[in-house]
Scaffold this active site. Structure first.
Site, PDB file in Angstrom:
ATOM      1  N   ASP A   1     -14.755  10.347  30.599  1.00  0.00           N
ATOM      2  CA  ASP A   1     -14.096   8.949  30.577  1.00  0.00           C
ATOM      3  C   ASP A   1     -15.073   7.989  29.970  1.00  0.00           C
ATOM      4  O   ASP A   1     -14.624   6.667  29.679  1.00  0.00           O
ATOM      5  CB  ASP A   1     -13.787   8.513  31.934  1.00  0.00           C
ATOM      6  CG  ASP A   1     -12.905   7.632  32.027  1.00  0.00           C
ATOM      7  OD1 ASP A   1     -12.160   7.087  30.998  1.00  0.00           O
ATOM      8  OD2 ASP A   1     -12.661   7.090  33.262  1.00  0.00           O
TER       9      ASP A   1
ATOM     10  N   ASP B   1      -6.780   0.033  25.892  1.00  0.00           N
ATOM     11  CA  ASP B   1      -8.042   0.443  25.549  1.00  0.00           C
ATOM     12  C   ASP B   1      -7.983   0.587  23.949  1.00  0.00           C
ATOM     13  O   ASP B   1      -9.160   0.861  23.394  1.00  0.00           O
ATOM     14  CB  ASP B   1      -8.065   1.762  25.998  1.00  0.00           C
ATOM     15  CG  ASP B   1      -9.652   1.831  26.512  1.00  0.00           C
ATOM     16  OD1 ASP B   1     -10.367   1.343  26.625  1.00  0.00           O
ATOM     17  OD2 ASP B   1      -9.942   3.330  26.767  1.00  0.00           O
TER      18      ASP B   1
ATOM     19  N   ARG C   1     -17.516   4.581  23.802  1.00  0.00           N
ATOM     20  CA  ARG C   1     -19.015   4.768  23.035  1.00  0.00           C
ATOM     21  C   ARG C   1     -19.178   5.809  22.204  1.00  0.00           C
ATOM     22  O   ARG C   1     -19.869   5.782  21.188  1.00  0.00           O
ATOM     23  CB  ARG C   1     -20.063   4.613  24.122  1.00  0.00           C
ATOM     24  CG  ARG C   1     -20.100   5.962  25.000  1.00  0.00           C
ATOM     25  CD  ARG C   1     -20.840   5.368  26.066  1.00  0.00           C
ATOM     26  NE  ARG C   1     -20.180   4.767  27.431  1.00  0.00           N
ATOM     27  CZ  ARG C   1     -20.735   4.218  28.453  1.00  0.00           C
ATOM     28  NH1 ARG C   1     -21.904   4.866  28.802  1.00  0.00           N
ATOM     29  NH2 ARG C   1     -19.914   3.589  29.373  1.00  0.00           N
TER      30      ARG C   1
ATOM     31  N   ASP D   1      -6.303   5.967  27.056  1.00  0.00           N
ATOM     32  CA  ASP D   1      -7.513   6.450  27.883  1.00  0.00           C
ATOM     33  C   ASP D   1      -7.107   7.086  29.089  1.00  0.00           C
ATOM     34  O   ASP D   1      -7.090   6.206  30.074  1.00  0.00           O
ATOM     35  CB  ASP D   1      -8.520   5.532  27.898  1.00  0.00           C
ATOM     36  CG  ASP D   1      -9.948   6.119  28.641  1.00  0.00           C
ATOM     37  OD1 ASP D   1      -9.870   7.222  28.682  1.00  0.00           O
ATOM     38  OD2 ASP D   1     -10.675   5.253  29.127  1.00  0.00           O
TER      39      ASP D   1
ATOM     40  N   LYS E   1     -12.673  -0.778  19.097  1.00  0.00           N
ATOM     41  CA  LYS E   1     -12.663   0.511  19.771  1.00  0.00           C
ATOM     42  C   LYS E   1     -10.948   0.646  19.904  1.00  0.00           C
ATOM     43  O   LYS E   1     -10.463  -0.239  20.138  1.00  0.00           O
ATOM     44  CB  LYS E   1     -13.104   0.337  21.316  1.00  0.00           C
ATOM     45  CG  LYS E   1     -12.471   1.390  22.274  1.00  0.00           C
ATOM     46  CD  LYS E   1     -13.116   1.332  23.685  1.00  0.00           C
ATOM     47  CE  LYS E   1     -12.548   2.254  24.522  1.00  0.00           C
ATOM     48  NZ  LYS E   1     -13.028   2.494  25.938  1.00  0.00           N
TER      49      LYS E   1
ATOM     50  N   LYS F   1      -8.942   9.753  35.190  1.00  0.00           N
ATOM     51  CA  LYS F   1      -8.788   8.501  35.794  1.00  0.00           C
ATOM     52  C   LYS F   1      -7.942   8.920  37.034  1.00  0.00           C
ATOM     53  O   LYS F   1      -6.905   9.138  36.923  1.00  0.00           O
ATOM     54  CB  LYS F   1      -8.107   7.312  35.129  1.00  0.00           C
ATOM     55  CG  LYS F   1      -9.209   6.744  34.125  1.00  0.00           C
ATOM     56  CD  LYS F   1      -8.703   5.687  33.293  1.00  0.00           C
ATOM     57  CE  LYS F   1      -9.509   5.326  32.340  1.00  0.00           C
ATOM     58  NZ  LYS F   1     -10.905   4.682  32.704  1.00  0.00           N
TER      59      LYS F   1
ATOM     60  N   GLU G   1     -15.460   7.516  26.820  1.00  0.00           N
ATOM     61  CA  GLU G   1     -15.085   8.087  25.534  1.00  0.00           C
ATOM     62  C   GLU G   1     -15.495   7.028  24.570  1.00  0.00           C
ATOM     63  O   GLU G   1     -15.665   7.126  23.214  1.00  0.00           O
ATOM     64  CB  GLU G   1     -13.859   8.547  25.500  1.00  0.00           C
ATOM     65  CG  GLU G   1     -12.486   7.497  25.442  1.00  0.00           C
ATOM     66  CD  GLU G   1     -12.506   6.389  26.515  1.00  0.00           C
ATOM     67  OE1 GLU G   1     -13.136   6.811  27.584  1.00  0.00           O
ATOM     68  OE2 GLU G   1     -12.099   5.373  26.134  1.00  0.00           O
TER      69      GLU G   1
END
Ligand code: BES
Ligand code: MN
Ligand code: ZN
Length: 491
Positions: A343, A284, A347, A265, A260, A272, A345
């Protein structure tokens, strides 16, 4: 700093620091240490008593040797109970020794530790890794690096003659771990999709890998609507990165590793909030960093295995052209996704990366992702979640992790929980209910692997960063999973 083997007997070694390991159940001195203690009129035994040194794993004591001695500092390190000794106990002991040696201003250091389970090469490698990784310091973002301190120049491993190859292997692996640490530690204004693509190019050039960077238009042609949905609010171009390591002859196996790669993020429009740790979300891309770190190591170790290193890299941002919560995206396998939470994101980006890898005809795919806070809640900061429908692959990864001193805990892939991802409008939603959040995330990913015989997902949200020192890591980015991936590929 150079780690090397030395055939000098412990009592004849001369230099700044001599480090010896002691078991918890045997702190009375025997062998060379007993002889040394006699020479010093019992002062080592006195030190042990005074400092109440019990040989507990991770504990250290040190003392100045009398002027004129062959060694300036004697360092004792606890190894824990002898029956609990693991390869990683030695890696950690070596890391503790290296830190003490550095603090005690030793330019030259010798390490005498027991051999694990008669495995000389593994022992030498683990000790060399512990030293190398504990001494690494990241000063890239300080304008004035502290005035030049005395640093360790040579580390002699006593009793491990003939293990030069193992030390060389450790050095290559550590270069990968350190790359991963540097990528994770660098802030999001330094490490961007563009610089990640540049890093991949550099790895390819330096170690003879093939590299392919798919630009936004290429991804559009492949129908990567899930990845591009995440990327659409960023001012930076997304980069879909594919590095390939091919061995000289026919490969023994073909593997794919996916990371990933969210260089930041923000959460997107499901932004967030305060206390969510938004300011830490440069981490991230920890999965991608581990993937690149493994590529760097594999490029040097040159196994008979073909390995594809893949990362769909972008930022998750907000802007007038951001995804709306509720948007429906279409992934490159044709499946549609209702984005009920922007959020979740990671996946979405992984969905298209998995479809891409699934078409390569590999024997197995492993993906790594800082995917869910839920996994951190379940397993804490030191243990990664492992999700796989394939027992063989799960076992391989567990063994690779154990050898590496990295912990993975297998989590259930409870198919019933997919209910939570049912959507009224699309094939699935991207998030389910809060309970079991790391499991539904894994079940989501599973929808994008069809033809590959084995797949595993590693949720590394916790272990890519350490708030406080844990073993071989200094505080901060850990480079987690690089050593496990390398072991897995080489096995
Ligand atoms: N990158 C985060 C997960 C994360 C959390 C990584 C903490 C490292 C530390 C991921 O994209 C995320 O935001 N996940 C959400 C999913 C939720 C919206 C279903 C989460 O875990 O809260
Ligand atoms: Mn997120
Ligand atoms: Zn994320």
């Amino acid at each position: 700093m150079e780690v090397r083997v030395s055939n000098t007997p412990l009592l004849q070694w001369t230099g700044d620091g001599l480090a010896v390991g002691l078991f918890e159940d045997a702190v009375e001195l025997t062998g060379d240490l007993a002889t040394l203690d006699e020479k010093l009129a019992g002062s080592i035994q006195e030190l042990i008593a005074e400092e109440e040194f019990k040989g507990k794993a991770g504990s250290t004591i040190n003392t100045r040797m009398p002027p004129g001695s062959q060694v300036r500092k004697l360092i004792l390190v606890g190894l824990g109970k002898s029956e609990d000794l693991k390869l990683d106990s030695l890696r950690r002991a070596a890391a503790s020794i290296a830190r003490v040696g550095k603090n005690q201003k030793c330019k030259t250091l010798a390490i005498s530790l027991p051999v694990y389970n008669q495995q000389l090469a593994e022992t030498a490698q683990a000790i060399a890794e512990g030293v190398e990784l504990a001494l690494y310091e990241d000063t890239r973002f300080k304008s004035e690096p502290e005035e030049k301190k005395i640093t360790i120049e040579t580390v002699d491993l006593l009793g491990l003659t003939g293990q030069e190859k193992a030390i060389a292997r450790a050095k290559k692996i550590c270069s990968g771990v350190i790359l991963a640490r540097e990528l994770v530690a660098a802030p999001a204004n330094e490490v961007t999709p563009i610089t990640m693509a540049e890093t991949a190019q550099t790895i390819a050039t330096d170690y003879g890998l093939q590299v392919e960077i798919l630009e936004k238009s290429d991804c559009e042609k492949l129908g990567m609507g899930a990845f591009l949905g995440v990327a659409q609010a960023s001012d930076l171009p997304p980069k879909f990165i594919h590095l390939t390591y091919k061995p000289q002859g026919t490969p023994k196996r073909k593997l794919a590793i996916i990371g990933k790669g969210l260089t930041f993020d923000s959460g997107g429009l499901n932004i967030k909030g305060a206390g969510s740790g938004i300011e830490t979300m440069k981490i991230d891309m920890g999965g991608s960093a581990a993937t690149f770190g493994a590529a760097k190591a594999i490029g040097q170790l040159k196994p008979d295995v073909e390995v594809h290193f893949i990362s769909a890299v972008t930022e998750n941002m907000i802007s007038g052209h951001a995804m709306h919560p509720g948007d429906v995206l279409k992934a490159s396998n044709g499946k549609t996704i209702e984005v009920n939470n922007t959020d979740a994101e990671g996946r979405l980006t992984l969905a298209d990366a998995l479809v891409f890898a699934d078409k390569l005809g590999v024997d197995a795919i492993v993906d790594l992702a800082t995917l869910t806070g839920a996994c951190v809640v379940a397993l804490g900061n030191d243990i990664a979640g492992m999700f796989s429908p394939h027992d063989d692959l799960a076992k391989q990864l567990e063994t690779a992790g154990e050898q590496a001193g990295e912990q993975f805990w297998r989590m259930p892939m409870e198919e019933r929980y997919f209910e939570g991802l049912k959507s009224g409008i699309a094939d699935m939603k991207n998030t389910g209910p809060r309970p079991g959040g790391s499991i539904t995330a894994a079940l989501f990913l599973k929808q994008f692997v069809k033809d590959t015989p084995a797949w595993a997902h590693l949720d590394v949200a916790g272990p890519v960063w350490a708030d406080k020192d844990n073993g071989v890591n200094n505080t901060g980015a850990t480079g987690f999973a690089v050593r496990t991936l390398v072991n897995w590929v080489m096995s």
